[in-house]
Design a protein around this motif. Structure first.
Motif, PDB file in Angstrom:
ATOM      1  N   ALA A  63       0.832  -1.210   0.000  1.00 21.67           N
ATOM      2  CA  ALA A  63       0.000   0.000   0.000  1.00 21.67           C
ATOM      3  C   ALA A  63       0.863   1.255   0.000  1.00 21.67           C
ATOM      4  CB  ALA A  63      -0.929  -0.010   1.213  1.00 21.67           C
ATOM      5  N   GLY A  67      -0.302   4.768  -0.601  1.00 20.02           N
ATOM      6  CA  GLY A  67      -1.141   4.795   0.590  1.00 20.02           C
ATOM      7  C   GLY A  67      -0.369   5.241   1.824  1.00 20.02           C
ATOM      8  N   GLN A  72      -1.776  -0.218  10.707  1.00 18.06           N
ATOM      9  CA  GLN A  72      -2.860  -0.394   9.747  1.00 18.06           C
ATOM     10  C   GLN A  72      -2.705   0.580   8.586  1.00 18.06           C
ATOM     11  OE1 GLN A  72      -6.944  -0.848  10.798  1.00 18.06           O
ATOM     12  NE2 GLN A  72      -6.535  -1.432  12.925  1.00 18.06           N
ATOM     13  N   GLU A 101      -4.905   5.229   4.724  1.00 20.25           N
ATOM     14  CA  GLU A 101      -5.249   5.949   3.498  1.00 20.25           C
ATOM     15  C   GLU A 101      -4.942   5.053   2.321  1.00 20.25           C
ATOM     16  OE1 GLU A 101      -3.354   9.747   3.256  1.00 20.25           O
ATOM     17  OE2 GLU A 101      -4.102  10.409   5.220  1.00 20.25           O
ATOM     18  N   LEU A 102      -5.917   4.902   1.413  1.00 23.08           N
ATOM     19  CA  LEU A 102      -5.766   3.990   0.293  1.00 23.08           C
ATOM     20  C   LEU A 102      -5.009   4.635  -0.862  1.00 23.08           C
ATOM     21  CD1 LEU A 102      -9.319   2.386   0.043  1.00 23.08           C
ATOM     22  CD2 LEU A 102      -7.299   1.515   1.229  1.00 23.08           C
ATOM     23  N   THR A 151      -9.047  -1.045  -4.329  1.00 19.95           N
ATOM     24  CA  THR A 151     -10.380  -1.473  -3.915  1.00 19.95           C
ATOM     25  C   THR A 151     -10.247  -2.325  -2.657  1.00 19.95           C
ATOM     26  OG1 THR A 151     -10.290  -3.423  -5.360  1.00 19.95           O
ATOM     27  CG2 THR A 151     -11.297  -1.430  -6.256  1.00 19.95           C
ATOM     28  N   VAL A 152     -11.273  -2.252  -1.824  1.00 20.16           N
ATOM     29  CA  VAL A 152     -11.282  -2.992  -0.557  1.00 20.16           C
ATOM     30  C   VAL A 152     -12.089  -4.268  -0.757  1.00 20.16           C
ATOM     31  CG1 VAL A 152     -11.912  -2.937   1.886  1.00 20.16           C
ATOM     32  CG2 VAL A 152     -11.163  -0.836   0.736  1.00 20.16           C
ATOM     33  N   SER A 207     -12.847  -6.431   5.087  1.00 26.23           N
ATOM     34  CA  SER A 207     -12.909  -5.363   6.081  1.00 26.23           C
ATOM     35  C   SER A 207     -13.528  -5.868   7.374  1.00 26.23           C
ATOM     36  CB  SER A 207     -13.734  -4.181   5.548  1.00 26.23           C
ATOM     37  OG  SER A 207     -15.064  -4.593   5.287  1.00 26.23           O
ATOM     38  N   CYS A 254     -10.460  -3.267  11.501  1.00 26.61           N
ATOM     39  CA  CYS A 254      -9.514  -3.033  10.398  1.00 26.61           C
ATOM     40  C   CYS A 254     -10.296  -2.840   9.091  1.00 26.61           C
ATOM     41  CB  CYS A 254      -8.551  -4.214  10.286  1.00 26.61           C
ATOM     42  SG  CYS A 254      -7.191  -3.965   9.121  1.00 26.61           S
ATOM     43  N   TYR A 276      -9.560  -1.594   6.240  1.00 25.85           N
ATOM     44  CA  TYR A 276      -8.845  -1.877   4.984  1.00 25.85           C
ATOM     45  C   TYR A 276      -8.011  -3.150   5.137  1.00 25.85           C
ATOM     46  CZ  TYR A 276     -10.035   3.030   4.118  1.00 25.85           C
ATOM     47  OH  TYR A 276     -10.703   4.224   3.958  1.00 25.85           O
ATOM     48  N   LEU A 301      -6.932  -5.539   0.299  1.00 23.33           N
ATOM     49  CA  LEU A 301      -6.887  -4.555  -0.774  1.00 23.33           C
ATOM     50  C   LEU A 301      -6.479  -5.201  -2.081  1.00 23.33           C
ATOM     51  CD1 LEU A 301      -5.061  -1.617   1.080  1.00 23.33           C
ATOM     52  CD2 LEU A 301      -7.526  -1.895   0.712  1.00 23.33           C
ATOM     53  N   GLN A 329      -4.294  -8.007   5.569  1.00 20.20           N
ATOM     54  CA  GLN A 329      -3.651  -7.607   6.815  1.00 20.20           C
ATOM     55  C   GLN A 329      -3.357  -8.781   7.756  1.00 20.20           C
ATOM     56  OE1 GLN A 329      -2.338  -4.556   8.195  1.00 20.20           O
ATOM     57  NE2 GLN A 329      -1.621  -6.281   9.424  1.00 20.20           N
TER      58      GLN A 329
END
Length: 242
Positions: A104, A109, A151, A154-155, A160-161, A164, A168, A170, A173, A183
């Motif tokens: 990310a 990100g 964590q 910011e994407l 795209t997620v 979730s 958490c 995000y 991704l 994650q």
């Protein structure tokens, strides 16, 4: 197909004799799904051990680590460029935990040490498979062992997620067709998660630690989710063969 494993962290020293390395855990997890996969590890914590080229493997997996991407160590900066190059070349790239965070970061990100604190034990995530063929057979929720404080907050543009939770948002991704991440740790089975919790007892608040140990009674989705990871890593190979 050859999967390159980018080792960004080592298991705690006191656990190394009893358990596999993180690359070894991935080899077991993914190799059980597709025994034809070949693996090679590069321990990129040592800059001298970097792959010579993004083409040294057909796809890449980035492991977890005790480090934070915001430390900006030289090997992390180099790894971010390597990942950008691999993604631009449309090679499959899949990141886990620290791997999720540095992918990310590499793509624009932001990662921080979350004010939500420790995410440890078995966590449950909602899955949105609407834009991800590799998740077509996934259950609508998955449970996977987690072990993190940092964590993605910011994407990157275009991300795209796909997974979730309240803790958490995000957690999973995707970046186009060839880069994705998660994650939590699908490679961590209960014995290792429990041993790691016990080894890190002094770092985790007592109530969170107890809840995490209690959560280990819940079944996890790692074996099923491994099928999705392999599908993601090999989908281009399958399309080319067709």
């Amino acid at each position: 197909m050859k999967i390159g494993i980018l080792e960004t962290g080592l298991a705690p020293e006191e656990l190394r004799d009893e358990f596999q390395s993180y690359p070894g855990m991935f080899e077991t997890l993914l190799g059980n799904v597709d025994p034809s996969l070949e693996f090679e590890t590069w321990t990129v914590l040592d800059e001298a051990a970097f792959p010579e080229s993004i083409r040294d493997a057909d796809g890449w997996v980035i492991t977890g680590s005790k480090h934070g991407v915001y430390e900006n160590a030289p090997w992390m900066i180099r790894l971010q460029q390597f990942l950008r190059d691999a993604v631009s070349a449309e090679l499959p790239v899949f990141g886990v935990c620290f791997g999720h965070q540095i992918l990310a970061t590499a793509l624009g990100g932001k990662v921080v040490k979350s004010d939500k604190g420790w995410g440890v034990g078995v966590h449950q995530y909602d899955v949105n498979a609407s834009n991800s063929d590799w998740l077509a057979n996934s259950a609508p929720t998955i449970r996977i062992n987690a072990f993190h404080q940092d964590q993605v907050v910011e994407l990157p543009e275009g991300a795209t997620v796909w997974a979730s939770s309240d803790f958490c948002p995000y957690a999973g991704l995707q970046y186009g067709a060839n880069a994705a991440s998660i994650q939590p740790h699908p490679e961590f089975m209960r014995p290792y998660e429990q041993a790691l919790l016990e080894a890190r007892y002094d770092l985790i608040p007592e109530d969170i630690h107890k809840a995490a140990l209690d959560s280990l009674e819940n079944p996890i989705s790692s074996t099923d989710f491994a099928t999705s990871i392999v599908k993601f890593l090999t989908q281009k190979r399958v399309k080319n063969a067709a």
